[in-house]
Design an enzyme around this catalytic site. Sequence first.
Site, short mmCIF file in Angstrom:
data_model
loop_
_atom_site.label_atom_id
_atom_site.label_comp_id
_atom_site.label_asym_id
_atom_site.label_seq_id
_atom_site.Cartn_x
_atom_site.Cartn_y
_atom_site.Cartn_z
N HIS A 80 0.84 -1.21 0.00
CA HIS A 80 0.00 0.00 0.00
C HIS A 80 0.87 1.25 0.00
O HIS A 80 1.86 1.34 0.72
CB HIS A 80 -1.02 0.00 1.14
CG HIS A 80 -0.45 0.06 2.53
ND1 HIS A 80 -0.13 1.25 3.14
CD2 HIS A 80 -0.17 -0.91 3.42
CE1 HIS A 80 0.32 1.00 4.36
NE2 HIS A 80 0.32 -0.30 4.56
N ASP B 46 6.28 1.09 6.30
CA ASP B 46 4.82 0.88 6.21
C ASP B 46 4.21 1.94 5.32
O ASP B 46 3.72 2.94 5.81
CB ASP B 46 4.22 0.90 7.62
CG ASP B 46 2.77 0.47 7.63
OD1 ASP B 46 2.29 -0.04 6.61
OD2 ASP B 46 2.12 0.66 8.66
N GLU C 180 -4.81 1.98 2.67
CA GLU C 180 -4.91 0.81 3.55
C GLU C 180 -5.13 1.26 4.98
O GLU C 180 -5.94 0.70 5.70
CB GLU C 180 -3.62 -0.02 3.46
CG GLU C 180 -3.70 -1.36 4.21
CD GLU C 180 -3.26 -1.28 5.67
OE1 GLU C 180 -3.58 -2.19 6.43
OE2 GLU C 180 -2.62 -0.30 6.06
N GLU C 181 -4.38 2.29 5.40
CA GLU C 181 -4.29 2.59 6.83
C GLU C 181 -5.61 2.99 7.48
O GLU C 181 -5.90 2.58 8.59
CB GLU C 181 -3.25 3.69 7.09
CG GLU C 181 -1.82 3.28 6.73
CD GLU C 181 -1.25 2.21 7.65
OE1 GLU C 181 -1.96 1.71 8.52
OE2 GLU C 181 -0.06 1.87 7.46
N ASP D 255 3.76 -6.11 3.32
CA ASP D 255 3.37 -5.04 4.24
C ASP D 255 3.82 -5.36 5.67
O ASP D 255 3.13 -5.07 6.63
CB ASP D 255 1.85 -4.82 4.19
CG ASP D 255 1.41 -3.61 5.02
OD1 ASP D 255 2.26 -2.74 5.30
OD2 ASP D 255 0.21 -3.55 5.37
N HIS E 91 4.13 3.05 12.52
CA HIS E 91 3.22 4.19 12.76
C HIS E 91 3.84 5.25 13.66
O HIS E 91 3.14 5.89 14.45
CB HIS E 91 1.88 3.71 13.35
CG HIS E 91 1.11 2.78 12.47
ND1 HIS E 91 -0.07 2.19 12.85
CD2 HIS E 91 1.35 2.34 11.21
CE1 HIS E 91 -0.53 1.43 11.87
NE2 HIS E 91 0.32 1.50 10.87
ZN LIG Z 1 0.92 -1.23 6.26
#
Ligand SMILES: [Zn+2]
Length: 458
Positions: free
Chosen positions: A275, A287, A321-322, A349, A419
């Site tokens: 993603h 990510d 995606e997130e 991912d 994140h």
């Molecule tokens: Zn991800």
Amino acid sequence: MTKRLFAVLVPLIATVVFLTAQTGPGWVEAHRPAAERLIAESQSSDFAWQRLAEVTDAFGHRLSGSEALERAIDWAVAEMKKDGLENVRKEPVMVPTWIRGRESLDLVEPIRQSLPMLGLGNSVGTPAAGIESDVIVVKTFDELAARAAEVKGRIVLFNAEFTNYGATVAYRRDGPSRAAAFGATAILIRSVGPTGLRTPHTGATVYADNVPRIPGAAIPAEDADRFQRLAARGVRIRVKLMMEARFEPDAQSYNVVGELRGRELPNEIVVVGGHFDSWDVGTGASDDAGGCIVTWEAVRLMKKLGLRPRRTVRVVLFTNEENGLRGGTGYRDAHKAELANHILLLESDGGVFDPAGFGFTGPDAARATVTAIANLVKSVGASDVAAAGGGADIGPAAEAGKIPAMSHNVKGDYFLIHHTPADTIARITPKQVSDNAAAIAVMAYVVAEQGLGQSRTP
Ligand SMILES: [Zn+2]
């Protein structure tokens, strides 16, 4: 059987068994020269690492609804065309636009102090003046329920120690609604990740329909443990939380698609991808720009070497995606008519660190095939095929089409930086990018060349 024949046959069989164990079945070994070329080409340069640096340096984070994401998408389209990929296109998807705005968390009692924090993605904001409340510290949802009478008018801190992502992400996802049901004004969570360098981790929260929506934010593990100790000593903890977080109307975004069309069975498709969106902290290098780059690189390597497999290999850079999964559901819907022709979906991912191999969910015969193929990437450490595989973005299509699904697995501290502002390319080496791209290239190429039989997932 004569004694003499026996004497000849036994060593011969033993030799064949030994060689098979060392390498793979004959059909796999037939692909070894191509596999070796893909690995050598990938390891011969830092092209893909440089591309990862370019996307993360130039565009920064790529939150859904942001201009940065759309600029990065246009850049990817132009670059895929430069690579010579075919049918390069943007497939439209509407995505949510969540805006963090300014935010802060201040300890008010027992002392005044500003604390590190990150609002949870998709959270509502606070009133402009913020929310000032006493804090109740709990470790679990059960403890919350047991102390329900103490919750009203307070901010709940969920201090669930990180064990693994699946076990603790429930507090981030469900914490606000679980606490709101008992009258909490807001929640804090211990960040979902191992203890870092006093690092807060953001990530999506999901509101239930039947309770008020209250704001949620993550604090570092160190601060959560400090609150726990203060509470154990009977010290009153009071904080002021301010968040401007809000949604704006959905925005136009796109999945990016590029292909190497199959030379014999172009309508049969192997999808690889990741993603392209990220959270709005750090640069989303692990990510999931890394996953996008290594899967894209896998297709570029085939193209560059003139290795065009029998079936089509398609790279998809999924959007959103997130905080919405609209790219994954959009792909499923846009390709409904050809899902029956997808033979494998592979998603990267989980970061791009030292390769481990793959995870696979699909029929036993297909598992045997991909396990044999994985022999070809033993030299880069990617020969393990774990019991289950898949990914958030490929999930909707895999489920709708009963398509075998594969994850790309690595060994690394993904959740330490997940994140957070520390998710940058500084954590990723050129060798890691090359080795993972090589592993994915070999897997995708040989599956596209060999097929996985007609089987669908049960
Ligand atoms: Zn991800």
